[in-house]
Design a protein around this motif. Structure first.
Motif, PDB file in Angstrom:
ATOM      1  N   SER A   2       0.784  -1.446  -0.153  1.00 16.52           N
ATOM      2  CA  SER A   2      -0.030   0.026   0.122  1.00 16.52           C
ATOM      3  C   SER A   2       0.832   1.308  -0.169  1.00 16.52           C
ATOM      4  O   SER A   2       1.827   1.269   0.629  1.00 16.52           O
ATOM      5  CB  SER A   2      -0.949   0.137   1.365  1.00 16.52           C
ATOM      6  N   GLN A   3       0.425   2.269  -0.831  1.00 23.72           N
ATOM      7  CA  GLN A   3       1.075   3.477  -0.677  1.00 23.72           C
ATOM      8  C   GLN A   3       0.320   4.736   0.233  1.00 23.72           C
ATOM      9  O   GLN A   3      -0.935   4.568   0.233  1.00 23.72           O
ATOM     10  CB  GLN A   3       0.907   4.038  -2.185  1.00 23.72           C
ATOM     11  N   PRO A   4       1.193   5.089   1.293  1.00 21.47           N
ATOM     12  CA  PRO A   4       0.501   6.264   1.846  1.00 21.47           C
ATOM     13  C   PRO A   4      -0.271   7.256   0.968  1.00 21.47           C
ATOM     14  O   PRO A   4       0.494   7.445  -0.234  1.00 21.47           O
ATOM     15  CB  PRO A   4       1.653   7.179   2.543  1.00 21.47           C
ATOM     16  N   GLU A   5      -1.213   7.908   1.249  1.00 15.68           N
ATOM     17  CA  GLU A   5      -2.030   8.811   0.355  1.00 15.68           C
ATOM     18  C   GLU A   5      -2.316   9.817   1.330  1.00 15.68           C
ATOM     19  O   GLU A   5      -2.888   9.928   2.267  1.00 15.68           O
ATOM     20  CB  GLU A   5      -3.164   8.142  -0.097  1.00 15.68           C
ATOM     21  N   ALA A   6      -2.193  11.225   0.628  1.00 16.43           N
ATOM     22  CA  ALA A   6      -2.764  12.326   1.319  1.00 16.43           C
ATOM     23  C   ALA A   6      -3.734  13.119   0.313  1.00 16.43           C
ATOM     24  O   ALA A   6      -3.608  12.821  -0.903  1.00 16.43           O
ATOM     25  CB  ALA A   6      -1.401  13.140   1.778  1.00 16.43           C
ATOM     26  N   ARG A   7      -4.437  13.901   0.917  1.00 16.41           N
ATOM     27  CA  ARG A   7      -5.252  14.889  -0.062  1.00 16.41           C
ATOM     28  C   ARG A   7      -4.657  16.525   0.089  1.00 16.41           C
ATOM     29  O   ARG A   7      -4.442  16.766   1.251  1.00 16.41           O
ATOM     30  CB  ARG A   7      -6.829  14.646   0.237  1.00 16.41           C
ATOM     31  N   MET A   8      -4.843  17.369  -0.986  1.00 14.53           N
ATOM     32  CA  MET A   8      -4.411  18.658  -0.834  1.00 14.53           C
ATOM     33  C   MET A   8      -5.262  19.332  -2.059  1.00 14.53           C
ATOM     34  O   MET A   8      -5.368  18.822  -2.961  1.00 14.53           O
ATOM     35  CB  MET A   8      -2.975  18.514  -1.041  1.00 14.53           C
ATOM     36  N   GLY A   9      -5.560  20.433  -1.545  1.00 10.95           N
ATOM     37  CA  GLY A   9      -6.144  21.112  -2.646  1.00 10.95           C
ATOM     38  C   GLY A   9      -5.153  21.643  -3.404  1.00 10.95           C
ATOM     39  O   GLY A   9      -4.105  22.028  -3.460  1.00 10.95           O
ATOM     40  N   VAL A  10      -5.541  22.024  -4.925  1.00  8.24           N
ATOM     41  CA  VAL A  10      -4.739  22.307  -5.970  1.00  8.24           C
ATOM     42  C   VAL A  10      -4.155  23.595  -5.784  1.00  8.24           C
ATOM     43  O   VAL A  10      -2.999  23.788  -5.883  1.00  8.24           O
ATOM     44  CB  VAL A  10      -5.559  22.582  -7.335  1.00  8.24           C
ATOM     45  N   THR A  11      -4.805  24.532  -5.096  1.00  3.77           N
ATOM     46  CA  THR A  11      -4.379  25.847  -4.864  1.00  3.77           C
ATOM     47  C   THR A  11      -3.252  25.794  -3.579  1.00  3.77           C
ATOM     48  O   THR A  11      -2.103  26.355  -3.834  1.00  3.77           O
ATOM     49  CB  THR A  11      -5.460  26.628  -4.074  1.00  3.77           C
ATOM     50  N   ASP A  12      -3.217  24.807  -2.540  1.00  2.00           N
ATOM     51  CA  ASP A  12      -2.359  24.451  -1.516  1.00  2.00           C
ATOM     52  C   ASP A  12      -1.298  24.051  -2.236  1.00  2.00           C
ATOM     53  O   ASP A  12      -0.111  24.395  -1.833  1.00  2.00           O
ATOM     54  CB  ASP A  12      -2.933  23.802  -0.651  1.00  2.00           C
ATOM     55  N   ALA A  13      -1.473  22.942  -3.144  1.00  2.00           N
ATOM     56  CA  ALA A  13      -0.303  22.379  -3.816  1.00  2.00           C
ATOM     57  C   ALA A  13       0.692  23.428  -4.719  1.00  2.00           C
ATOM     58  O   ALA A  13       1.852  23.275  -4.624  1.00  2.00           O
ATOM     59  CB  ALA A  13      -0.760  21.049  -4.598  1.00  2.00           C
ATOM     60  N   ARG A  14      -0.140  24.080  -5.165  1.00  2.60           N
ATOM     61  CA  ARG A  14       0.665  25.340  -6.168  1.00  2.60           C
ATOM     62  C   ARG A  14       1.504  26.132  -5.216  1.00  2.60           C
ATOM     63  O   ARG A  14       2.427  26.426  -5.626  1.00  2.60           O
ATOM     64  CB  ARG A  14      -0.308  25.906  -6.812  1.00  2.60           C
ATOM     65  N   ALA A  15       0.876  26.470  -4.214  1.00  2.00           N
ATOM     66  CA  ALA A  15       1.688  27.558  -3.266  1.00  2.00           C
ATOM     67  C   ALA A  15       2.823  26.785  -2.285  1.00  2.00           C
ATOM     68  O   ALA A  15       3.784  27.186  -2.032  1.00  2.00           O
ATOM     69  CB  ALA A  15       0.521  28.078  -2.214  1.00  2.00           C
ATOM     70  N   ASN A  16       2.612  25.549  -2.427  1.00  2.00           N
ATOM     71  CA  ASN A  16       3.619  24.705  -1.755  1.00  2.00           C
ATOM     72  C   ASN A  16       4.407  23.513  -2.492  1.00  2.00           C
ATOM     73  O   ASN A  16       4.498  22.177  -2.141  1.00  2.00           O
ATOM     74  CB  ASN A  16       3.072  24.083  -0.337  1.00  2.00           C
ATOM     75  N   LEU A  17       4.642  23.825  -3.686  1.00  2.00           N
ATOM     76  CA  LEU A  17       5.036  22.776  -4.625  1.00  2.00           C
ATOM     77  C   LEU A  17       6.411  21.927  -4.182  1.00  2.00           C
ATOM     78  O   LEU A  17       6.327  21.076  -4.340  1.00  2.00           O
ATOM     79  CB  LEU A  17       5.218  23.386  -6.202  1.00  2.00           C
ATOM     80  N   THR A  18       7.319  22.719  -3.581  1.00  2.92           N
ATOM     81  CA  THR A  18       8.321  22.173  -3.134  1.00  2.92           C
ATOM     82  C   THR A  18       8.244  21.334  -2.256  1.00  2.92           C
ATOM     83  O   THR A  18       8.889  20.302  -2.035  1.00  2.92           O
ATOM     84  CB  THR A  18       9.548  23.376  -2.582  1.00  2.92           C
ATOM     85  N   GLU A  19       7.207  21.432  -1.298  1.00  4.04           N
ATOM     86  CA  GLU A  19       6.947  20.616  -0.186  1.00  4.04           C
ATOM     87  C   GLU A  19       6.102  19.396  -0.811  1.00  4.04           C
ATOM     88  O   GLU A  19       6.481  18.108  -0.603  1.00  4.04           O
ATOM     89  CB  GLU A  19       6.083  21.145   0.839  1.00  4.04           C
ATOM     90  N   VAL A  20       5.220  19.466  -1.693  1.00  2.00           N
ATOM     91  CA  VAL A  20       4.601  18.503  -2.308  1.00  2.00           C
ATOM     92  C   VAL A  20       5.677  17.589  -2.989  1.00  2.00           C
ATOM     93  O   VAL A  20       5.557  16.007  -2.768  1.00  2.00           O
ATOM     94  CB  VAL A  20       3.439  19.051  -3.492  1.00  2.00           C
ATOM     95  N   ILE A  21       6.592  17.927  -3.855  1.00  2.00           N
ATOM     96  CA  ILE A  21       7.297  17.183  -4.466  1.00  2.00           C
ATOM     97  C   ILE A  21       8.300  16.331  -3.395  1.00  2.00           C
ATOM     98  O   ILE A  21       8.613  15.166  -3.446  1.00  2.00           O
ATOM     99  CB  ILE A  21       8.408  17.930  -5.206  1.00  2.00           C
ATOM    100  N   ALA A  22       8.735  17.195  -2.281  1.00  2.00           N
ATOM    101  CA  ALA A  22       9.523  16.337  -1.300  1.00  2.00           C
ATOM    102  C   ALA A  22       9.005  15.319  -0.758  1.00  2.00           C
ATOM    103  O   ALA A  22       9.597  14.117  -0.475  1.00  2.00           O
ATOM    104  CB  ALA A  22       9.986  17.317  -0.221  1.00  2.00           C
ATOM    105  N   ARG A  23       7.548  15.571  -0.241  1.00  5.47           N
ATOM    106  CA  ARG A  23       6.721  14.471   0.302  1.00  5.47           C
ATOM    107  C   ARG A  23       6.893  13.235  -0.572  1.00  5.47           C
ATOM    108  O   ARG A  23       6.810  12.149   0.033  1.00  5.47           O
ATOM    109  CB  ARG A  23       5.461  15.107   0.669  1.00  5.47           C
ATOM    110  N   VAL A  24       6.213  13.458  -1.933  1.00  8.86           N
ATOM    111  CA  VAL A  24       6.328  12.413  -2.926  1.00  8.86           C
ATOM    112  C   VAL A  24       7.669  11.783  -3.051  1.00  8.86           C
ATOM    113  O   VAL A  24       7.595  10.595  -2.954  1.00  8.86           O
ATOM    114  CB  VAL A  24       5.667  12.855  -4.273  1.00  8.86           C
TER     115      VAL A  24
END
Length: 65
Positions: A2-24
């Motif tokens: 199983s893969q860990p899964e999180a949900r994030m709004g598109v607007t939040d992801a855009r504002a925090n793209l570096t964090e999104v990429i690091a988490r993935v």
């Protein structure tokens, strides 16, 4: 596995793209991007993407920009 899964709004992801990429990349999380609580896309670790393509018998095709 199983893969860990999180949900994030598109607007939040855009504002925090570096964090999104690091988490993935580092935590191997899959992040479901939502708009108005509806899934729109998924950001997945590259290894998972490669395994999915292989399982489907597909190869990635570069997209002209």
């Amino acid at each position: 596995m199983s893969q860990p899964e999180a949900r994030m709004g598109v607007t939040d992801a855009r504002a925090n793209l570096t964090e999104v990429i690091a988490r993935v990349r580092l935590r191997e999380e899959c992040i479901v991007l939502t708009r108005r609580d509806k899934p729109q896309a998924v950001v997945v670790p590259y290894g998972l993407y490669e395994r999915a393509l292989a399982a489907l018998g597909e190869t990635a095709v570069p997209v002209d920009e």
